[in-house]
Motif scaffolding. Structure first.
Motif, PDB file in Angstrom:
ATOM      1  N   ASN A  53      -7.616  48.083  34.632  1.00  0.00           N
ATOM      2  CA  ASN A  53      -7.415  47.247  33.448  1.00  0.00           C
ATOM      3  C   ASN A  53      -5.936  47.212  33.081  1.00  0.00           C
ATOM      4  O   ASN A  53      -5.374  48.186  32.591  1.00  0.00           O
ATOM      5  CB  ASN A  53      -8.223  47.823  32.274  1.00  0.00           C
ATOM      6  CG  ASN A  53      -8.026  47.056  30.994  1.00  0.00           C
ATOM      7  OD1 ASN A  53      -7.687  45.872  31.012  1.00  0.00           O
ATOM      8  ND2 ASN A  53      -8.234  47.719  29.860  1.00  0.00           N
ATOM      9  N   THR A  98     -10.786  45.544  27.290  1.00  0.00           N
ATOM     10  CA  THR A  98     -11.264  46.871  27.664  1.00  0.00           C
ATOM     11  C   THR A  98     -12.750  47.008  27.362  1.00  0.00           C
ATOM     12  O   THR A  98     -13.520  47.539  28.178  1.00  0.00           O
ATOM     13  CB  THR A  98     -10.453  47.955  26.935  1.00  0.00           C
ATOM     14  OG1 THR A  98      -9.057  47.743  27.163  1.00  0.00           O
ATOM     15  CG2 THR A  98     -10.822  49.342  27.450  1.00  0.00           C
ATOM     16  N   SER A 157      -7.065  52.570  33.301  1.00  0.00           N
ATOM     17  CA  SER A 157      -6.838  51.704  32.146  1.00  0.00           C
ATOM     18  C   SER A 157      -5.403  51.850  31.650  1.00  0.00           C
ATOM     19  O   SER A 157      -4.928  52.965  31.384  1.00  0.00           O
ATOM     20  CB  SER A 157      -7.809  52.049  31.012  1.00  0.00           C
ATOM     21  OG  SER A 157      -7.745  51.079  29.988  1.00  0.00           O
ATOM     22  N   TRP A 209      -6.820  51.797  22.147  1.00  0.00           N
ATOM     23  CA  TRP A 209      -6.988  51.292  23.508  1.00  0.00           C
ATOM     24  C   TRP A 209      -7.591  52.381  24.401  1.00  0.00           C
ATOM     25  O   TRP A 209      -8.559  52.150  25.128  1.00  0.00           O
ATOM     26  CB  TRP A 209      -5.606  50.896  24.014  1.00  0.00           C
ATOM     27  CG  TRP A 209      -5.526  49.928  25.140  1.00  0.00           C
ATOM     28  CD1 TRP A 209      -6.543  49.268  25.768  1.00  0.00           C
ATOM     29  CD2 TRP A 209      -4.316  49.502  25.765  1.00  0.00           C
ATOM     30  NE1 TRP A 209      -6.037  48.454  26.750  1.00  0.00           N
ATOM     31  CE2 TRP A 209      -4.680  48.573  26.770  1.00  0.00           C
ATOM     32  CE3 TRP A 209      -2.969  49.789  25.573  1.00  0.00           C
ATOM     33  CZ2 TRP A 209      -3.732  47.959  27.593  1.00  0.00           C
ATOM     34  CZ3 TRP A 209      -2.023  49.173  26.382  1.00  0.00           C
ATOM     35  CH2 TRP A 209      -2.403  48.273  27.369  1.00  0.00           C
ATOM     36  N   GLU A 210      -6.998  53.567  24.343  1.00  0.00           N
ATOM     37  CA  GLU A 210      -7.490  54.681  25.153  1.00  0.00           C
ATOM     38  C   GLU A 210      -8.882  55.138  24.705  1.00  0.00           C
ATOM     39  O   GLU A 210      -9.706  55.529  25.528  1.00  0.00           O
ATOM     40  CB  GLU A 210      -6.506  55.844  25.103  1.00  0.00           C
ATOM     41  CG  GLU A 210      -5.191  55.575  25.823  1.00  0.00           C
ATOM     42  CD  GLU A 210      -4.259  56.771  25.820  1.00  0.00           C
ATOM     43  OE1 GLU A 210      -4.674  57.860  25.373  1.00  0.00           O
ATOM     44  OE2 GLU A 210      -3.096  56.623  26.268  1.00  0.00           O
ATOM     45  N   ALA A 216     -11.442  52.929  26.283  1.00  0.00           N
ATOM     46  CA  ALA A 216     -11.518  53.192  27.725  1.00  0.00           C
ATOM     47  C   ALA A 216     -12.260  54.489  28.009  1.00  0.00           C
ATOM     48  O   ALA A 216     -12.942  54.619  29.045  1.00  0.00           O
ATOM     49  CB  ALA A 216     -10.110  53.241  28.315  1.00  0.00           C
ATOM     50  N   THR A 258     -11.816  58.657  34.568  1.00  0.00           N
ATOM     51  CA  THR A 258     -11.024  57.699  33.798  1.00  0.00           C
ATOM     52  C   THR A 258      -9.595  58.192  33.628  1.00  0.00           C
ATOM     53  O   THR A 258      -9.369  59.351  33.270  1.00  0.00           O
ATOM     54  CB  THR A 258     -11.669  57.461  32.423  1.00  0.00           C
ATOM     55  OG1 THR A 258     -13.024  57.021  32.615  1.00  0.00           O
ATOM     56  CG2 THR A 258     -10.918  56.404  31.639  1.00  0.00           C
ATOM     57  N   TYR A 287      -5.707  57.074  31.994  1.00  0.00           N
ATOM     58  CA  TYR A 287      -4.934  56.189  31.110  1.00  0.00           C
ATOM     59  C   TYR A 287      -3.481  56.229  31.574  1.00  0.00           C
ATOM     60  O   TYR A 287      -2.800  57.245  31.437  1.00  0.00           O
ATOM     61  CB  TYR A 287      -5.011  56.629  29.651  1.00  0.00           C
ATOM     62  CG  TYR A 287      -6.365  57.144  29.227  1.00  0.00           C
ATOM     63  CD1 TYR A 287      -7.494  56.330  29.267  1.00  0.00           C
ATOM     64  CD2 TYR A 287      -6.518  58.462  28.797  1.00  0.00           C
ATOM     65  CE1 TYR A 287      -8.730  56.823  28.895  1.00  0.00           C
ATOM     66  CE2 TYR A 287      -7.746  58.956  28.417  1.00  0.00           C
ATOM     67  CZ  TYR A 287      -8.855  58.132  28.470  1.00  0.00           C
ATOM     68  OH  TYR A 287     -10.087  58.624  28.115  1.00  0.00           O
TER      69      TYR A 287
END
Length: 299
Positions: A64, A90, A109, A143-144, A147, A157, A159
């Motif tokens: 992403n 997201t 992400s 944002w995180e 995600a 995952t 970041y």
């Protein structure tokens, strides 16, 4: 054949990453707002946001990188658009992965070093666990957080907290323009840190994250040698053989760009501790050689 899904695949970083994934024998699905005028190839397929999970192949990785540009005068409407674009895309990818019968092995992400806030004195690594209290930090934190939902599906995952990407596209052409016009010099007091990374290293570090199953959570996608603004601009002037004499006062930047000027007049020293701890080797760890490479590269 391996498959990768990427949002933001036509941007500066996304297009470079797509090419490298294809070189590693991935077929890349590019998520875009419209597939009109997009041409599919044997290694590239465009899909839009109406696509259903059951029509897609099994992906090794979902990436992403999409989101509205930070550049532009930050009205309240612009700030809301910056936030909403990141959260909406997201969320869409999280929902799409949730509906996949076979989940991707990893979700990469995008995030930003803005998570750490601004400081002329502190050095930030991934061990910093609390976001600052300014606008950019709040955007990256939300944002995180969205995600992070991929973890609940058993998806590793990561970041990628991106610094300033240096290359012949993106922000760097604008950053070097004053110097090329013989008006190069420090901005504000020149003491603000710039956490930068060459585009090649940024791409390779993301690929490193994809293939290294031990990497999870945040990782600073920055070179190990950030520079203060005054030294950054001096290096540009030296490389392009231009004078370094002009000074742009902070007030001028704030009057011109509003709150967005903080991206230029303030900064942070974000050190890539996690990348180094996992054995990543930077091709361009130093600014001088990074800019020389960009100068010698025509495309």
């Amino acid at each position: 054949m391996k498959y990768a899904l990427i949002s933001g695949g036509t941007g500066f970083l996304g297009s470079e990453l797509t090419t490298q994934l294809q070189n590693q024998e991935y077929h890349v699905y590019i998520l875009t707002r419209s597939v009109e005028n997009k041409v599919n190839t044997s290694t590239e397929t465009y899909i839009d946001y109406t696509v259903q999970a059951d029509s897609l192949p099994i992906f090794e990785v979902v990436i992403n990188l999409a989101g509205e540009s930070l550049f532009g005068y930050w009205t309240e409407q612009k700030k809301q658009s910056i936030l909403n674009s990141r959260l909406k895309i997201t969320n869409h990818l999280i929902q799409l992965m949730k509906e996949m019968n076979t989940k991707p092995k990893v979700f990469i992400s995008a995030s930003a070093v803005g998570y750490y806030g601004m400081s002329e004195d502190l050095i930030f690594t991934e061990r910093t666990t609390e976001a600052a209290d300014d606008y950019l930090a709040s955007v990256t934190e939300e944002w995180e957080e969205i995600a992070k939902a991929a973890n609940s599906f058993g998806i590793r995952t990561v970041y990628t907290r991106l610094g300033i990407l240096l290359g012949n596209k993106g922000a760097f052409p604008m950053m070097k323009l004053p110097t090329q016009l013989f008006a190069g010099g420090r901005i504000g007091n020149g003491e603000q840190w710039l956490s930068w990374i060459h585009i090649e290293d940024a791409v390779q570090l993301i690929l490193f994250c994809i293939h290294n199953s031990m990497i999870t959570g945040p990782i600073n996608v920055t070179a190990p040698n950030p520079k203060r603004n005054k030294d950054f601009m001096k290096t540009i002037a030296k490389t392009y053989r231009r004078p370094y004499w002009f000074h742009v006062p902070r007030l001028v930047m704030e009057t011109t760009f509003g709150e967005m000027a903080h991206l230029i007049t303030k900064g942070q020293y974000a050190f890539p501790q996690k990348a180094i701890d996992h054995g990543f080797s930077f091709k361009f760890p130093n600014l001088q050689e990074a800019i020389e490479n960009i100068k010698d590269t025509k495309s």
